[in-house]
Enzyme design. Structure first.
Site, PDB file in Angstrom:
ATOM      1  N   TYR A   1      -8.953  16.075   3.431  1.00  0.00           N
ATOM      2  CA  TYR A   1      -9.653  15.676   2.208  1.00  0.00           C
ATOM      3  C   TYR A   1     -11.015  16.323   2.267  1.00  0.00           C
ATOM      4  O   TYR A   1     -11.689  16.281   3.317  1.00  0.00           O
ATOM      5  CB  TYR A   1      -9.824  14.157   2.149  1.00  0.00           C
ATOM      6  CG  TYR A   1      -8.604  13.449   1.625  1.00  0.00           C
ATOM      7  CD1 TYR A   1      -8.088  13.753   0.367  1.00  0.00           C
ATOM      8  CD2 TYR A   1      -7.968  12.473   2.376  1.00  0.00           C
ATOM      9  CE1 TYR A   1      -6.965  13.107  -0.116  1.00  0.00           C
ATOM     10  CE2 TYR A   1      -6.847  11.818   1.893  1.00  0.00           C
ATOM     11  CZ  TYR A   1      -6.352  12.145   0.652  1.00  0.00           C
ATOM     12  OH  TYR A   1      -5.236  11.510   0.173  1.00  0.00           O
TER      13      TYR A   1
ATOM     14  N   SER B   1      -2.680  12.720   8.122  1.00  0.00           N
ATOM     15  CA  SER B   1      -3.671  12.553   7.055  1.00  0.00           C
ATOM     16  C   SER B   1      -5.084  12.425   7.630  1.00  0.00           C
ATOM     17  O   SER B   1      -5.276  11.852   8.705  1.00  0.00           O
ATOM     18  CB  SER B   1      -3.325  11.275   6.280  1.00  0.00           C
ATOM     19  OG  SER B   1      -4.392  10.904   5.430  1.00  0.00           O
TER      20      SER B   1
ATOM     21  N   THR C   1      -5.638  18.705   0.264  1.00  0.00           N
ATOM     22  CA  THR C   1      -5.246  17.892  -0.894  1.00  0.00           C
ATOM     23  C   THR C   1      -6.192  18.151  -2.055  1.00  0.00           C
ATOM     24  O   THR C   1      -7.410  18.006  -1.923  1.00  0.00           O
ATOM     25  CB  THR C   1      -5.228  16.393  -0.530  1.00  0.00           C
ATOM     26  OG1 THR C   1      -4.214  16.196   0.444  1.00  0.00           O
ATOM     27  CG2 THR C   1      -4.915  15.525  -1.737  1.00  0.00           C
TER      28      THR C   1
ATOM     29  N   THR D   1       0.278  10.683   4.952  1.00  0.00           N
ATOM     30  CA  THR D   1       0.189   9.383   4.279  1.00  0.00           C
ATOM     31  C   THR D   1      -0.968   8.599   4.897  1.00  0.00           C
ATOM     32  O   THR D   1      -1.097   8.552   6.119  1.00  0.00           O
ATOM     33  CB  THR D   1       1.516   8.601   4.433  1.00  0.00           C
ATOM     34  OG1 THR D   1       1.879   8.557   5.813  1.00  0.00           O
ATOM     35  CG2 THR D   1       2.645   9.254   3.653  1.00  0.00           C
TER      36      THR D   1
ATOM     37  N   TYR E   1       0.842  -1.198   0.000  1.00  0.00           N
ATOM     38  CA  TYR E   1       0.000   0.000   0.000  1.00  0.00           C
ATOM     39  C   TYR E   1       0.881   1.255   0.000  1.00  0.00           C
ATOM     40  O   TYR E   1       0.661   2.195  -0.776  1.00  0.00           O
ATOM     41  CB  TYR E   1      -0.929   0.008   1.223  1.00  0.00           C
ATOM     42  CG  TYR E   1      -1.730   1.288   1.337  1.00  0.00           C
ATOM     43  CD1 TYR E   1      -2.840   1.505   0.533  1.00  0.00           C
ATOM     44  CD2 TYR E   1      -1.343   2.296   2.204  1.00  0.00           C
ATOM     45  CE1 TYR E   1      -3.553   2.694   0.597  1.00  0.00           C
ATOM     46  CE2 TYR E   1      -2.053   3.485   2.284  1.00  0.00           C
ATOM     47  CZ  TYR E   1      -3.161   3.681   1.481  1.00  0.00           C
ATOM     48  OH  TYR E   1      -3.853   4.861   1.539  1.00  0.00           O
TER      49      TYR E   1
ATOM     50  N   ILE F   1      11.472  11.867  -3.303  1.00  0.00           N
ATOM     51  CA  ILE F   1      12.661  12.160  -2.488  1.00  0.00           C
ATOM     52  C   ILE F   1      13.086  10.900  -1.743  1.00  0.00           C
ATOM     53  O   ILE F   1      12.310  10.312  -0.986  1.00  0.00           O
ATOM     54  CB  ILE F   1      12.373  13.326  -1.524  1.00  0.00           C
ATOM     55  CG1 ILE F   1      12.253  14.613  -2.339  1.00  0.00           C
ATOM     56  CG2 ILE F   1      13.470  13.442  -0.456  1.00  0.00           C
ATOM     57  CD1 ILE F   1      11.837  15.813  -1.543  1.00  0.00           C
TER      58      ILE F   1
ATOM     59  N   LYS G   1      -2.026  21.134  -1.621  1.00  0.00           N
ATOM     60  CA  LYS G   1      -1.126  20.048  -2.062  1.00  0.00           C
ATOM     61  C   LYS G   1      -1.712  19.310  -3.270  1.00  0.00           C
ATOM     62  O   LYS G   1      -2.903  19.021  -3.285  1.00  0.00           O
ATOM     63  CB  LYS G   1      -0.936  19.064  -0.900  1.00  0.00           C
ATOM     64  CG  LYS G   1      -0.105  17.845  -1.231  1.00  0.00           C
ATOM     65  CD  LYS G   1       0.175  17.030   0.006  1.00  0.00           C
ATOM     66  CE  LYS G   1       0.925  15.759  -0.313  1.00  0.00           C
ATOM     67  NZ  LYS G   1       0.085  14.753  -0.980  1.00  0.00           N
TER      68      LYS G   1
ATOM     69  N   HIS H   1       0.789  13.171  -5.920  1.00  0.00           N
ATOM     70  CA  HIS H   1       0.303  12.207  -4.923  1.00  0.00           C
ATOM     71  C   HIS H   1       1.193  10.953  -4.914  1.00  0.00           C
ATOM     72  O   HIS H   1       0.702   9.823  -4.838  1.00  0.00           O
ATOM     73  CB  HIS H   1      -1.154  11.837  -5.215  1.00  0.00           C
ATOM     74  CG  HIS H   1      -1.962  11.558  -3.981  1.00  0.00           C
ATOM     75  ND1 HIS H   1      -2.801  12.478  -3.407  1.00  0.00           N
ATOM     76  CD2 HIS H   1      -2.052  10.458  -3.187  1.00  0.00           C
ATOM     77  CE1 HIS H   1      -3.377  11.953  -2.337  1.00  0.00           C
ATOM     78  NE2 HIS H   1      -2.930  10.725  -2.181  1.00  0.00           N
TER      79      HIS H   1
HETATM   80  C1  HOC Z   1      -9.266   3.769   1.978  1.00  0.00           C
HETATM   81  C2  HOC Z   1      -9.183   5.170   1.480  1.00  0.00           C
HETATM   82  O1  HOC Z   1      -3.648   9.536   0.477  1.00  0.00           O
HETATM   83  C3  HOC Z   1      -3.557   7.431  -0.539  1.00  0.00           C
HETATM   84  C4  HOC Z   1      -4.133   8.242   0.544  1.00  0.00           C
HETATM   85  C5  HOC Z   1      -5.598   8.275   0.675  1.00  0.00           C
HETATM   86  C6  HOC Z   1      -6.400   7.280  -0.029  1.00  0.00           C
HETATM   87  C7  HOC Z   1      -7.716   6.957   0.612  1.00  0.00           C
HETATM   88  C8  HOC Z   1      -7.841   5.514   0.929  1.00  0.00           C
HETATM   89  O2  HOC Z   1      -3.540   6.220  -0.408  1.00  0.00           O
HETATM   90  O3  HOC Z   1      -3.081   7.951  -1.535  1.00  0.00           O
END
Ligand code: HOC
Length: 380
Positions: free
Chosen positions: A130, A107, A156, A79, A25, A310, A252, A276
């Protein structure tokens, strides 16, 4: 393994300690991962100018990001699911950042909540927002960030809909999550990770469950997440958020000079040039390749930061040389966290600081505030 010397060393350790689905992930990009790869590889094409016979004593990396003092121009990026790399991950990373004198950004999609992180820190942290369709929920988050004395809101802009990451889908990290015996085995084969997880109660999205309407568990959260990212988000919403928040605002996820101009028009304090981490639009250019054009377009009106790719202190220095006032690291600190908890985040920050300091000296500079394009020898 001996003491990790590089971010790549921490990555190897994290891969051994964190269950595959959560390591992947953190470590994945959208679709073919071409943008994810370019974020890293485009840094190596930038060559540095070696200088000699220059006094290199008394060096400093201290500077400011949005007017706030930082021991080096590096913040921990927001994150998602950080607390799945290591139990209580957001709390540990925030404490490491605080001790290091750099900003930690929590986050919205964190495991530990705003209140959890506030309870273990004394330095104000930043909160990433978000924008969801449920504006009461958004307002609730803003008010909780205010109550926790967060010193910046990081909005974001590049996740109005969720990009598709093949590794996540194959690993069952879908909405709703789909766990098979294979996934259970992946967790069981990481006993130290499991033991730490068993010791904490924080295993779900602390900012959301129990706060968003009708979201009480992982199943209802999955449905909620699916429908809540707001695909109509516009610059007009930024004005509303700015007004509700009333503090320093960072936007961002800007990758285009025209969008950067629109962001500067909002009166925000900074923008983060970012795709992202290559997790949204696969095929988009790397962050570092877009930085000069964006600095040209808005650098005199708004602070420009950079996130994406980075992996060393050299990369930070290159971004600063090309006009970034600050940078963000995501995966480097996640690898450290997954490998060794708080100590690993501190190690990651230490590695980056050392590499930045040595590189700056060998480029003939003593003060990060004096680093500019004069240290760039060219591009390949
Ligand atoms: C389950 C929801 O910034 C990413 C994160 C947010 C994504 C939402 C996941 O994985 O890029």
């Amino acid at each position: 393994m001996a003491t990790p010397l590089t971010i790549a060393d921490l990555k190897k350790l994290a891969q051994r300690r964190v269950p595959k689905m959560f390591f992947d992930y953190a470590d994945s990009g959208a679709w073919t991962e071409s943008t994810y790869a370019a974020n890293e590889s485009d840094f190596s094409g930038i060559k540095l100018r070696q200088r000699v016979m220059v006094d290199m004593t008394n060096r400093t990396l201290e500077t400011t990001m949005i007017g706030q003092n930082v021991s080096m121009p590096v913040a921990l990026a927001p994150t998602g699911l950080t607390g799945m790399q290591h139990a209580d991950g957001e709390m540990l990373a925030a404490r490491a950042a605080e001790e290091f004198g750099v900003p930690f950004t929590l986050s919205t999609m964190s495991i530990c909540s705003i209140e959890d992180v506030a309870s273990v820190t004394t330095r104000p942290f930043w909160f990433q927002l978000y924008v969801m369709r449920d504006k009461d929920f958004v307002l609730g988050l803003i008010n909780r960030a205010k109550a926790a004395k967060c010193s910046a809101l990081v909005l974001t802009a590049d996740l109005q809909i969720l990009g598709q990451r093949h590794k996540d889908l194959r690993n069952g990290l879908s909405a709703p999550p789909r766990f098979t015996p294979k996934h259970i085995w992946q967790m069981a084969s990481r006993p130290f990770w499991c033991l730490d997880m068993l010791k904490t109660k924080r295993r779900t999205f602390g900012n959301i469950i129990g706060h968003a309407k009708n979201v009480t568990n992982i199943t209802s959260l999955a449905a909620w997440t699916h429908e809540q990212f707001d695909p109509r988000l516009s610059w007009a919403d930024v004005a509303w958020i700015k007004e509700q928040w009333g503090g320093p605002l960072i936007i961002k996820g800007v990758l285009d000079p025209e969008d950067a101009k629109a962001a500067a028009d909002t009166g925000a304090d900074a923008i983060v040039v970012s795709n992202h981490g290559g997790r949204q639009l696969d095929g988009a250019p790397s962050s570092i390749s877009m930085l000069p054009a964006i600095v040209d377009a808005v650098g005199d009106r708004i602070e420009v930061h950079l996130d994406g790719g980075i992996r060393s202190g050299q990369d930070v220095l290159k971004a600063v040389a090309l006009g970034a006032k600050g940078t963000y690291i995501g995966r480097p600190f996640l690898y450290g966290l997954g490998a060794m908890g708080k100590e690993g985040v501190t190690l990651a920050l230490g590695i980056i600081r050392k590499e930045m300091d040595i590189t700056m000296a060998l480029c003939g500079k003593r003060d990060i505030k004096h680093v500019n394009s004069s240290i760039i020898a060219g591009r390949q």
